[in-house]
Scaffold this active site. Structure first.
Site, PDB file in Angstrom:
ATOM      1  N   GLY A 266       0.786  -1.229   0.000  1.00 54.85           N
ATOM      2  CA  GLY A 266       0.000   0.000   0.000  1.00 54.85           C
ATOM      3  C   GLY A 266       0.814   1.273   0.000  1.00 54.85           C
ATOM      4  O   GLY A 266       0.235   2.372   0.029  1.00 54.85           O
ATOM      5  N   GLY A 268       2.452   2.670  -2.399  1.00 54.59           N
ATOM      6  CA  GLY A 268       2.131   3.465  -3.581  1.00 54.59           C
ATOM      7  C   GLY A 268       0.816   4.199  -3.446  1.00 54.59           C
ATOM      8  O   GLY A 268       0.675   5.342  -3.895  1.00 54.59           O
ATOM      9  N   ASP A 269      -0.177   3.543  -2.810  1.00 53.86           N
ATOM     10  CA  ASP A 269      -1.459   4.203  -2.557  1.00 53.86           C
ATOM     11  C   ASP A 269      -1.274   5.391  -1.622  1.00 53.86           C
ATOM     12  O   ASP A 269      -1.864   6.458  -1.833  1.00 53.86           O
ATOM     13  CB  ASP A 269      -2.449   3.212  -1.949  1.00 53.86           C
ATOM     14  N   ARG A 270      -0.441   5.205  -0.582  1.00 53.19           N
ATOM     15  CA  ARG A 270      -0.195   6.287   0.376  1.00 53.19           C
ATOM     16  C   ARG A 270       0.440   7.483  -0.321  1.00 53.19           C
ATOM     17  O   ARG A 270       0.067   8.636  -0.077  1.00 53.19           O
ATOM     18  CB  ARG A 270       0.710   5.761   1.482  1.00 53.19           C
ATOM     19  N   VAL A 273      -2.231   9.178  -2.734  1.00 50.90           N
ATOM     20  CA  VAL A 273      -3.248   9.914  -1.969  1.00 50.90           C
ATOM     21  C   VAL A 273      -2.688  11.238  -1.471  1.00 50.90           C
ATOM     22  O   VAL A 273      -3.306  12.302  -1.630  1.00 50.90           O
ATOM     23  CB  VAL A 273      -3.750   9.068  -0.780  1.00 50.90           C
TER      24      VAL A 273
END
Length: 491
Positions: A266, A268-270, A273
Protein backbone atom coordinates in the site's frame (compact mmCIF):
# COMPACT_ATOMS: atom_id res chain seq x y z
CA UNK A 1 -4.27 15.84 5.75
CA UNK A 2 -2.80 15.44 9.18
CA UNK A 3 0.90 15.26 9.85
CA UNK A 4 3.83 17.30 11.05
CA UNK A 5 3.14 19.96 8.46
CA UNK A 6 -0.38 20.55 9.79
CA UNK A 7 -3.75 20.21 8.12
CA UNK A 8 -4.04 20.48 4.34
CA UNK A 9 -7.15 22.22 3.04
CA UNK A 10 -9.10 20.51 0.25
CA UNK A 11 -12.28 22.51 -0.25
CA UNK A 12 -14.11 19.88 -2.34
CA UNK A 13 -14.01 16.11 -1.89
CA UNK A 14 -11.19 13.90 -3.08
CA UNK A 15 -12.79 11.45 -5.50
CA UNK A 16 -11.02 8.10 -5.79
CA UNK A 17 -11.92 6.15 -8.93
CA UNK A 18 -10.75 2.59 -9.30
CA UNK A 19 -10.91 -1.05 -8.37
CA UNK A 20 -11.63 -1.94 -4.75
CA UNK A 21 -10.28 -5.11 -3.17
CA UNK A 22 -10.77 -6.80 0.19
CA UNK A 23 -7.43 -7.65 1.79
CA UNK A 24 -7.48 -10.28 4.53
CA UNK A 25 -4.44 -11.16 6.63
CA UNK A 26 -4.57 -14.45 8.50
CA UNK A 27 -1.78 -14.33 11.09
CA UNK A 28 -0.66 -17.26 13.16
CA UNK A 29 2.21 -18.66 15.18
CA UNK A 30 4.46 -21.23 13.51
CA UNK A 31 5.94 -23.42 16.20
CA UNK A 32 6.10 -26.83 14.52
CA UNK A 33 6.11 -28.63 11.17
CA UNK A 34 3.29 -30.73 9.75
CA UNK A 35 4.08 -34.47 10.36
CA UNK A 36 3.18 -35.50 6.79
CA UNK A 37 4.85 -32.63 4.89
CA UNK A 38 7.71 -30.16 5.52
CA UNK A 39 5.39 -27.18 5.95
CA UNK A 40 4.72 -25.04 9.02
CA UNK A 41 1.60 -25.54 11.10
CA UNK A 42 -0.04 -22.27 12.14
CA UNK A 43 -1.74 -22.00 15.52
CA UNK A 44 -3.54 -19.13 17.28
CA UNK A 45 -4.94 -17.74 14.03
CA UNK A 46 -6.14 -14.13 13.95
CA UNK A 47 -7.92 -12.70 10.89
CA UNK A 48 -7.78 -9.02 9.98
CA UNK A 49 -9.72 -7.54 7.07
CA UNK A 50 -8.74 -4.24 5.46
CA UNK A 51 -9.70 -2.30 2.35
CA UNK A 52 -7.34 -2.79 -0.59
CA UNK A 53 -6.68 -1.24 -3.98
CA UNK A 54 -8.69 1.93 -4.56
CA UNK A 55 -10.51 1.24 -1.30
CA UNK A 56 -7.23 1.45 0.61
CA UNK A 57 -6.49 4.80 -1.04
CA UNK A 58 -9.92 6.07 0.02
CA UNK A 59 -9.44 4.73 3.55
CA UNK A 60 -6.07 6.43 3.93
CA UNK A 61 -7.50 9.75 2.77
CA UNK A 62 -10.43 9.43 5.18
CA UNK A 63 -7.99 8.60 7.98
CA UNK A 64 -6.26 11.90 7.20
CA UNK A 65 -9.55 13.74 7.77
CA UNK A 66 -10.22 14.37 4.05
CA UNK A 67 -13.76 14.19 2.66
CA UNK A 68 -13.68 11.24 0.27
CA UNK A 69 -15.96 9.75 -2.38
CA UNK A 70 -15.02 6.31 -3.73
CA UNK A 71 -16.31 5.33 -7.18
CA UNK A 72 -15.76 1.60 -7.57
CA UNK A 73 -17.30 -1.67 -8.70
CA UNK A 74 -18.71 -3.51 -5.71
CA UNK A 75 -20.69 -6.73 -5.73
CA UNK A 76 -23.56 -7.57 -3.40
CA UNK A 77 -21.70 -10.38 -1.68
CA UNK A 78 -19.92 -11.03 1.60
CA UNK A 79 -16.70 -9.37 0.41
CA UNK A 80 -18.56 -6.30 -0.81
CA UNK A 81 -20.46 -5.98 2.45
CA UNK A 82 -17.28 -6.23 4.50
CA UNK A 83 -15.73 -3.50 2.37
CA UNK A 84 -18.73 -1.24 2.89
CA UNK A 85 -18.42 -1.70 6.65
CA UNK A 86 -14.69 -0.96 6.61
CA UNK A 87 -15.32 2.19 4.56
CA UNK A 88 -18.17 3.50 6.74
CA UNK A 89 -17.14 7.22 6.73
CA UNK A 90 -16.47 7.17 2.96
CA UNK A 91 -19.26 7.79 0.47
CA UNK A 92 -19.13 4.70 -1.74
CA UNK A 93 -20.65 5.09 -5.22
CA UNK A 94 -20.95 1.45 -6.26
CA UNK A 95 -21.00 0.30 -9.87
CA UNK A 96 -22.25 -3.19 -10.73
CA UNK A 97 -19.45 -5.66 -11.56
CA UNK A 98 -19.63 -9.06 -13.16
CA UNK A 99 -18.39 -11.64 -10.72
CA UNK A 100 -17.54 -11.55 -7.05
CA UNK A 101 -15.69 -8.89 -5.07
CA UNK A 102 -11.91 -9.45 -5.40
CA UNK A 103 -10.48 -10.87 -2.17
CA UNK A 104 -6.77 -11.31 -1.44
CA UNK A 105 -5.83 -13.46 1.55
CA UNK A 106 -2.31 -13.38 2.90
CA UNK A 107 -1.40 -16.29 5.16
CA UNK A 108 1.31 -15.07 7.52
CA UNK A 109 3.41 -16.54 10.30
CA UNK A 110 4.46 -13.95 12.87
CA UNK A 111 4.41 -11.20 10.24
CA UNK A 112 6.09 -13.18 7.44
CA UNK A 113 3.90 -13.91 4.41
CA UNK A 114 3.79 -17.59 3.43
CA UNK A 115 1.25 -17.60 0.61
CA UNK A 116 -1.43 -15.38 -0.97
CA UNK A 117 -4.80 -16.69 -2.13
CA UNK A 118 -6.77 -14.56 -4.63
CA UNK A 119 -10.44 -15.03 -5.45
CA UNK A 120 -13.12 -13.06 -7.32
CA UNK A 121 -12.81 -10.08 -9.60
CA UNK A 122 -13.55 -10.68 -13.27
CA UNK A 123 -11.54 -8.10 -15.31
CA UNK A 124 -13.52 -5.88 -17.65
CA UNK A 125 -16.86 -6.69 -16.12
CA UNK A 126 -18.33 -3.22 -15.35
CA UNK A 127 -21.10 -1.61 -17.39
CA UNK A 128 -22.19 2.01 -17.50
CA UNK A 129 -21.25 4.52 -14.80
CA UNK A 130 -24.12 5.84 -12.70
CA UNK A 131 -25.18 9.47 -12.79
CA UNK A 132 -23.93 9.91 -9.22
CA UNK A 133 -20.50 8.60 -10.23
CA UNK A 134 -20.23 11.13 -13.05
CA UNK A 135 -21.46 13.96 -10.81
CA UNK A 136 -18.95 13.07 -8.10
CA UNK A 137 -16.04 13.38 -10.54
CA UNK A 138 -17.30 16.70 -11.90
CA UNK A 139 -17.69 18.12 -8.36
CA UNK A 140 -14.33 16.90 -7.07
CA UNK A 141 -11.54 19.05 -5.67
CA UNK A 142 -9.05 16.45 -6.91
CA UNK A 143 -9.32 13.02 -8.51
CA UNK A 144 -7.17 9.98 -7.83
CA UNK A 145 -7.46 7.14 -10.34
CA UNK A 146 -6.35 3.81 -8.92
CA UNK A 147 -6.60 1.54 -11.95
CA UNK A 148 -5.95 -2.18 -11.35
CA UNK A 149 -7.37 -3.15 -14.72
CA UNK A 150 -10.59 -4.68 -13.39
CA UNK A 151 -12.91 -2.44 -15.38
CA UNK A 152 -14.05 0.35 -13.06
CA UNK A 153 -12.19 3.15 -14.86
CA UNK A 154 -13.54 1.98 -18.20
CA UNK A 155 -17.21 1.99 -17.15
CA UNK A 156 -19.16 3.67 -19.92
CA UNK A 157 -18.78 7.45 -19.65
CA UNK A 158 -16.41 7.53 -16.67
CA UNK A 159 -13.09 7.85 -18.49
CA UNK A 160 -14.54 10.64 -20.64
CA UNK A 161 -15.60 12.65 -17.57
CA UNK A 162 -12.18 12.20 -15.96
CA UNK A 163 -10.61 13.56 -19.17
CA UNK A 164 -13.07 16.45 -19.06
CA UNK A 165 -12.11 17.56 -15.53
CA UNK A 166 -8.35 17.01 -16.00
CA UNK A 167 -8.08 20.44 -17.57
CA UNK A 168 -9.33 22.29 -14.49
CA UNK A 169 -8.57 20.17 -11.36
CA UNK A 170 -5.63 17.96 -10.39
CA UNK A 171 -5.96 14.35 -11.56
CA UNK A 172 -3.41 11.88 -10.19
CA UNK A 173 -3.22 8.52 -11.96
CA UNK A 174 -1.80 5.51 -10.10
CA UNK A 175 -1.32 3.03 -12.98
CA UNK A 176 -1.09 -0.75 -13.14
CA UNK A 177 0.21 -2.85 -16.06
CA UNK A 178 -3.26 -4.40 -16.42
CA UNK A 179 -4.95 -1.00 -16.48
CA UNK A 180 -5.51 1.44 -19.33
CA UNK A 181 -3.61 4.55 -20.37
CA UNK A 182 -4.02 7.72 -18.30
CA UNK A 183 -6.24 10.31 -19.96
CA UNK A 184 -4.38 13.25 -21.57
CA UNK A 185 -3.69 16.23 -19.33
CA UNK A 186 -3.43 14.46 -15.95
CA UNK A 187 -1.38 16.39 -13.42
CA UNK A 188 0.71 13.45 -12.20
CA UNK A 189 1.21 9.73 -12.92
CA UNK A 190 2.88 7.59 -10.23
CA UNK A 191 4.14 4.21 -11.49
CA UNK A 192 6.70 2.30 -9.49
CA UNK A 193 10.02 1.34 -11.06
CA UNK A 194 8.90 -2.05 -12.36
CA UNK A 195 5.56 -0.71 -13.60
CA UNK A 196 7.32 2.06 -15.51
CA UNK A 197 9.41 -0.54 -17.34
CA UNK A 198 6.39 -2.67 -18.27
CA UNK A 199 4.29 0.34 -19.30
CA UNK A 200 7.09 1.82 -21.42
CA UNK A 201 7.51 -1.50 -23.20
CA UNK A 202 3.76 -1.75 -23.75
CA UNK A 203 3.79 1.71 -25.32
CA UNK A 204 6.64 0.59 -27.59
CA UNK A 205 8.89 3.35 -26.28
CA UNK A 206 12.09 1.33 -25.94
CA UNK A 207 13.33 3.63 -23.18
CA UNK A 208 15.99 1.82 -21.20
CA UNK A 209 19.27 2.04 -19.35
CA UNK A 210 21.16 0.10 -16.70
CA UNK A 211 18.62 -1.94 -14.65
CA UNK A 212 17.29 -0.15 -11.56
CA UNK A 213 19.31 2.96 -12.37
CA UNK A 214 18.24 6.60 -12.27
CA UNK A 215 19.11 6.78 -15.98
CA UNK A 216 16.56 4.06 -16.81
CA UNK A 217 13.95 5.58 -14.51
CA UNK A 218 14.44 9.03 -16.05
CA UNK A 219 14.26 7.82 -19.65
CA UNK A 220 11.12 5.81 -19.04
CA UNK A 221 9.45 8.60 -17.09
CA UNK A 222 10.23 11.16 -19.79
CA UNK A 223 8.98 8.88 -22.57
CA UNK A 224 5.78 8.02 -20.68
CA UNK A 225 5.17 11.66 -19.80
CA UNK A 226 5.29 12.65 -23.46
CA UNK A 227 3.29 9.63 -24.67
CA UNK A 228 0.55 10.16 -22.09
CA UNK A 229 0.56 13.98 -22.40
CA UNK A 230 0.86 14.15 -18.63
CA UNK A 231 2.14 17.21 -16.80
CA UNK A 232 4.47 15.06 -14.71
CA UNK A 233 5.47 11.43 -14.11
CA UNK A 234 6.99 10.39 -10.79
CA UNK A 235 8.60 6.93 -10.78
CA UNK A 236 8.68 5.63 -7.22
CA UNK A 237 11.98 4.00 -6.27
CA UNK A 238 11.29 2.48 -2.85
CA UNK A 239 13.91 3.49 -0.30
CA UNK A 240 15.47 5.91 -2.82
CA UNK A 241 12.33 8.05 -3.00
CA UNK A 242 10.75 9.15 -6.29
CA UNK A 243 12.11 10.58 -9.54
CA UNK A 244 9.90 13.29 -11.07
CA UNK A 245 10.13 14.47 -14.66
CA UNK A 246 8.06 16.88 -16.71
CA UNK A 247 9.00 15.18 -19.98
CA UNK A 248 12.33 16.95 -20.48
CA UNK A 249 14.99 18.78 -18.52
CA UNK A 250 16.73 17.73 -15.33
CA UNK A 251 14.48 15.50 -13.21
CA UNK A 252 13.70 16.15 -9.56
CA UNK A 253 14.56 13.47 -7.00
CA UNK A 254 12.40 13.48 -3.87
CA UNK A 255 14.53 11.48 -1.39
CA UNK A 256 12.91 9.13 1.09
CA UNK A 257 13.65 9.42 4.82
CA UNK A 258 15.78 6.63 6.25
CA UNK A 259 13.19 4.45 7.99
CA UNK A 260 12.76 0.77 8.79
CA UNK A 261 10.23 -0.77 6.41
CA UNK A 262 7.80 -3.00 8.29
CA UNK A 263 5.27 -3.66 5.52
CA UNK A 264 5.45 -1.93 2.11
CA UNK A 265 1.97 -3.10 1.04
CA UNK A 266 0.00 0.00 0.00
CA UNK A 267 2.98 2.38 -0.05
CA UNK A 268 2.13 3.46 -3.58
CA UNK A 269 -1.46 4.20 -2.56
CA UNK A 270 -0.20 6.29 0.38
CA UNK A 271 2.06 8.32 -1.91
CA UNK A 272 -0.62 8.87 -4.55
CA UNK A 273 -3.25 9.91 -1.97
CA UNK A 274 -0.91 12.41 -0.32
CA UNK A 275 0.16 13.87 -3.66
CA UNK A 276 -3.45 14.19 -4.85
CA UNK A 277 -4.55 16.01 -1.70
CA UNK A 278 -1.51 18.28 -1.79
CA UNK A 279 -2.16 19.17 -5.45
CA UNK A 280 -5.83 19.78 -4.72
CA UNK A 281 -4.76 22.14 -1.93
CA UNK A 282 -2.58 24.24 -4.21
CA UNK A 283 0.87 22.62 -4.03
CA UNK A 284 3.09 22.47 -7.11
CA UNK A 285 3.90 19.02 -8.47
CA UNK A 286 7.42 18.76 -6.99
CA UNK A 287 6.19 19.67 -3.51
CA UNK A 288 3.27 17.25 -3.81
CA UNK A 289 5.60 14.40 -4.76
CA UNK A 290 7.93 15.22 -1.87
CA UNK A 291 4.96 15.18 0.50
CA UNK A 292 3.86 11.84 -0.94
CA UNK A 293 7.31 10.32 -0.45
CA UNK A 294 7.49 11.51 3.16
CA UNK A 295 4.02 10.24 4.02
CA UNK A 296 4.73 6.93 2.29
CA UNK A 297 7.87 6.47 4.39
CA UNK A 298 5.91 7.24 7.55
CA UNK A 299 3.30 4.71 6.47
CA UNK A 300 5.61 1.76 5.80
CA UNK A 301 7.63 2.35 8.96
CA UNK A 302 4.43 2.47 11.00
CA UNK A 303 3.40 -1.00 9.89
CA UNK A 304 1.91 -0.36 6.46
CA UNK A 305 -1.76 -1.37 6.24
CA UNK A 306 -1.65 -2.47 9.89
CA UNK A 307 -1.85 1.23 10.81
CA UNK A 308 -5.61 0.95 10.11
CA UNK A 309 -6.11 -1.84 12.64
CA UNK A 310 -6.33 0.26 15.79
CA UNK A 311 -8.89 2.74 14.51
CA UNK A 312 -12.58 3.00 15.29
CA UNK A 313 -13.75 3.08 11.69
CA UNK A 314 -11.58 5.55 9.80
CA UNK A 315 -11.61 8.55 12.15
CA UNK A 316 -8.56 10.84 11.74
CA UNK A 317 -5.59 9.26 13.46
CA UNK A 318 -3.29 10.88 16.00
CA UNK A 319 -0.41 12.68 14.39
CA UNK A 320 2.68 10.51 14.18
CA UNK A 321 5.92 10.29 12.25
CA UNK A 322 8.39 7.42 12.22
CA UNK A 323 7.79 3.99 13.73
CA UNK A 324 4.70 2.94 15.62
CA UNK A 325 5.13 2.57 19.34
CA UNK A 326 3.07 -0.61 19.26
CA UNK A 327 5.39 -2.58 16.98
CA UNK A 328 7.26 -5.57 18.29
CA UNK A 329 11.01 -5.95 18.70
CA UNK A 330 13.23 -8.70 17.28
CA UNK A 331 12.35 -12.03 18.82
CA UNK A 332 8.67 -11.18 19.12
CA UNK A 333 8.76 -9.77 22.67
CA UNK A 334 6.81 -6.64 23.52
CA UNK A 335 8.95 -3.49 23.25
CA UNK A 336 9.68 -1.20 26.15
CA UNK A 337 8.39 2.16 24.96
CA UNK A 338 9.93 5.27 26.51
CA UNK A 339 8.34 8.69 26.01
CA UNK A 340 9.43 12.23 26.70
CA UNK A 341 7.99 15.57 25.69
CA UNK A 342 8.70 19.18 25.00
CA UNK A 343 8.97 22.03 22.50
CA UNK A 344 12.52 21.37 21.22
CA UNK A 345 12.51 24.77 19.56
CA UNK A 346 16.27 25.10 19.06
CA UNK A 347 17.89 21.70 19.48
CA UNK A 348 21.01 21.85 21.65
CA UNK A 349 23.46 19.60 23.52
CA UNK A 350 21.21 19.34 26.57
CA UNK A 351 18.40 17.98 24.43
CA UNK A 352 20.66 15.43 22.75
CA UNK A 353 22.05 14.07 26.00
CA UNK A 354 18.66 13.68 27.67
CA UNK A 355 17.13 12.11 24.54
CA UNK A 356 19.97 9.60 24.36
CA UNK A 357 19.59 8.81 28.03
CA UNK A 358 15.85 8.30 27.59
CA UNK A 359 16.32 6.00 24.57
CA UNK A 360 18.78 3.85 26.53
CA UNK A 361 15.98 2.98 28.96
CA UNK A 362 13.99 0.97 26.42
CA UNK A 363 13.47 -0.28 22.87
CA UNK A 364 11.68 2.76 21.39
CA UNK A 365 11.71 6.47 22.15
CA UNK A 366 8.60 8.50 21.38
CA UNK A 367 8.90 12.29 21.60
CA UNK A 368 5.63 14.09 22.39
CA UNK A 369 6.16 17.41 20.62
CA UNK A 370 4.24 20.60 21.43
CA UNK A 371 2.52 22.00 18.33
CA UNK A 372 3.14 25.60 17.31
CA UNK A 373 -0.10 26.73 18.96
CA UNK A 374 0.80 24.90 22.16
CA UNK A 375 4.29 26.47 22.23
CA UNK A 376 2.84 29.96 21.77
CA UNK A 377 0.53 29.49 24.74
CA UNK A 378 3.40 28.15 26.81
CA UNK A 379 6.28 30.41 25.76
CA UNK A 380 4.64 33.56 24.41
CA UNK A 381 3.97 35.13 20.99
CA UNK A 382 7.66 35.09 19.93
CA UNK A 383 7.88 31.32 20.01
CA UNK A 384 8.38 28.88 18.46
CA UNK A 385 11.29 30.04 16.37
CA UNK A 386 11.26 26.81 14.37
CA UNK A 387 7.87 25.57 13.02
CA UNK A 388 6.51 22.20 14.14
CA UNK A 389 7.15 20.41 10.82
CA UNK A 390 10.85 21.29 10.94
CA UNK A 391 11.15 20.51 14.64
CA UNK A 392 9.63 17.07 14.04
CA UNK A 393 11.93 16.30 11.12
CA UNK A 394 15.06 17.39 13.00
CA UNK A 395 14.10 15.16 15.92
CA UNK A 396 13.41 12.20 13.62
CA UNK A 397 16.87 12.65 12.09
CA UNK A 398 18.37 11.70 15.48
CA UNK A 399 19.30 8.04 15.76
CA UNK A 400 17.92 7.87 19.29
CA UNK A 401 14.41 9.06 18.31
CA UNK A 402 12.02 6.47 16.84
CA UNK A 403 8.81 8.50 16.64
CA UNK A 404 7.49 12.03 16.98
CA UNK A 405 3.89 12.74 17.97
CA UNK A 406 2.45 16.26 17.80
CA UNK A 407 -0.07 17.44 20.38
CA UNK A 408 -2.06 20.68 20.53
CA UNK A 409 -3.13 20.54 24.16
CA UNK A 410 -1.36 22.27 27.04
CA UNK A 411 -0.30 18.91 28.50
CA UNK A 412 0.67 15.62 26.84
CA UNK A 413 -1.86 13.62 28.88
CA UNK A 414 -4.09 12.56 25.97
CA UNK A 415 -1.22 11.62 23.70
CA UNK A 416 0.28 9.60 26.55
CA UNK A 417 -2.96 7.63 26.72
CA UNK A 418 -2.47 6.76 23.05
CA UNK A 419 1.24 5.91 23.27
CA UNK A 420 0.97 4.19 26.70
CA UNK A 421 4.71 4.26 27.39
CA UNK A 422 6.26 2.00 30.00
CA UNK A 423 8.55 4.88 31.02
CA UNK A 424 7.99 8.66 30.97
CA UNK A 425 11.08 10.82 31.48
CA UNK A 426 11.18 14.26 33.09
CA UNK A 427 13.81 16.94 33.71
CA UNK A 428 16.38 16.74 36.51
CA UNK A 429 14.87 19.43 38.71
CA UNK A 430 11.84 17.20 39.31
CA UNK A 431 13.99 14.92 41.47
CA UNK A 432 12.06 14.13 44.65
CA UNK A 433 8.93 15.93 43.41
CA UNK A 434 5.64 14.57 42.08
CA UNK A 435 5.53 14.32 38.31
CA UNK A 436 2.37 15.99 36.91
CA UNK A 437 1.66 13.08 34.53
CA UNK A 438 1.85 10.45 37.28
CA UNK A 439 -1.93 9.97 37.48
CA UNK A 440 -2.32 9.09 33.81
CA UNK A 441 0.74 6.81 33.89
CA UNK A 442 -0.83 4.79 36.68
CA UNK A 443 -3.69 3.83 34.33
CA UNK A 444 -1.37 1.25 32.71
CA UNK A 445 1.36 0.94 35.40
CA UNK A 446 3.72 3.31 33.60
CA UNK A 447 6.76 4.62 35.47
CA UNK A 448 8.02 8.21 35.57
CA UNK A 449 11.75 8.83 35.97
CA UNK A 450 13.87 11.95 36.21
CA UNK A 451 16.94 12.48 34.01
CA UNK A 452 19.67 15.02 34.80
CA UNK A 453 20.12 18.06 32.58
CA UNK A 454 23.31 19.35 31.03
CA UNK A 455 23.85 22.53 32.99
CA UNK A 456 24.07 25.84 31.16
CA UNK A 457 22.20 24.64 28.06
CA UNK A 458 18.77 26.03 27.19
CA UNK A 459 16.84 27.42 24.26
CA UNK A 460 16.20 30.63 26.20
CA UNK A 461 19.95 31.21 26.54
CA UNK A 462 20.48 30.50 22.83
CA UNK A 463 17.76 32.98 21.86
CA UNK A 464 19.24 35.61 24.17
CA UNK A 465 22.71 35.09 22.73
CA UNK A 466 21.44 35.28 19.15
CA UNK A 467 19.55 38.52 19.79
CA UNK A 468 22.27 40.13 21.89
CA UNK A 469 20.08 40.12 25.01
CA UNK A 470 21.12 39.16 28.50
CA UNK A 471 19.47 35.95 29.68
CA UNK A 472 17.54 36.39 32.92
CA UNK A 473 19.03 34.63 35.96
CA UNK A 474 17.58 31.16 36.28
CA UNK A 475 16.31 31.14 32.70
CA UNK A 476 17.90 27.75 32.01
CA UNK A 477 15.47 26.15 34.42
CA UNK A 478 11.82 27.06 34.03
CA UNK A 479 9.41 27.04 36.90
CA UNK A 480 7.82 23.71 37.82
CA UNK A 481 4.40 25.11 36.93
CA UNK A 482 5.58 26.09 33.44
CA UNK A 483 7.39 22.81 32.90
CA UNK A 484 4.36 20.76 33.82
CA UNK A 485 2.50 22.21 30.83
CA UNK A 486 5.03 20.99 28.26
CA UNK A 487 6.45 18.02 30.10
CA UNK A 488 10.01 19.34 29.68
CA UNK A 489 12.39 22.04 30.82
CA UNK A 490 12.76 25.06 28.51
CA UNK A 491 12.94 22.71 25.54
Amino acid sequence: MTGASGPTVLKSPLVVVGDALLDIDVDGRAGRLCPDAPVPVLDELVERARPGGAALAAALAARDGVEVVLVTALADDEGGERLRQLLAPVEVVALRPQGATPVKRRIRAEGQSLVRLDTGGAPGGVGAATQRALEAVREAGAVLVSDYGRGTVDADGLREVIAEVAGRIPVVWDPHPRGGRPVPGVRLVTPNEDEAGVLAAREGLGAGGPPHSLVAARRRAEALCRAWQAQGVAVTLGARGALLTYGSGTPVLAPAPDVRCIDACGAGDRLAVSAAVALGSGSVIADAVAEGVRRSADYVSSGGPACLDDLDGLAPAWQALGVSAGDGVPGGSAPTVVATGGCFDLLHTGHIETLRAARALGDRLVVCLNSDASVRRLKGPGRPIVPEADRARVLLALECVDEVVLFDEDTPVEVLRRVRPAIWTKGGDYAGADVPELAVLEEWDGQAVVLPYVEGRSTTALVAAATGQRAQPGSTVASAASRSRSGRKDA
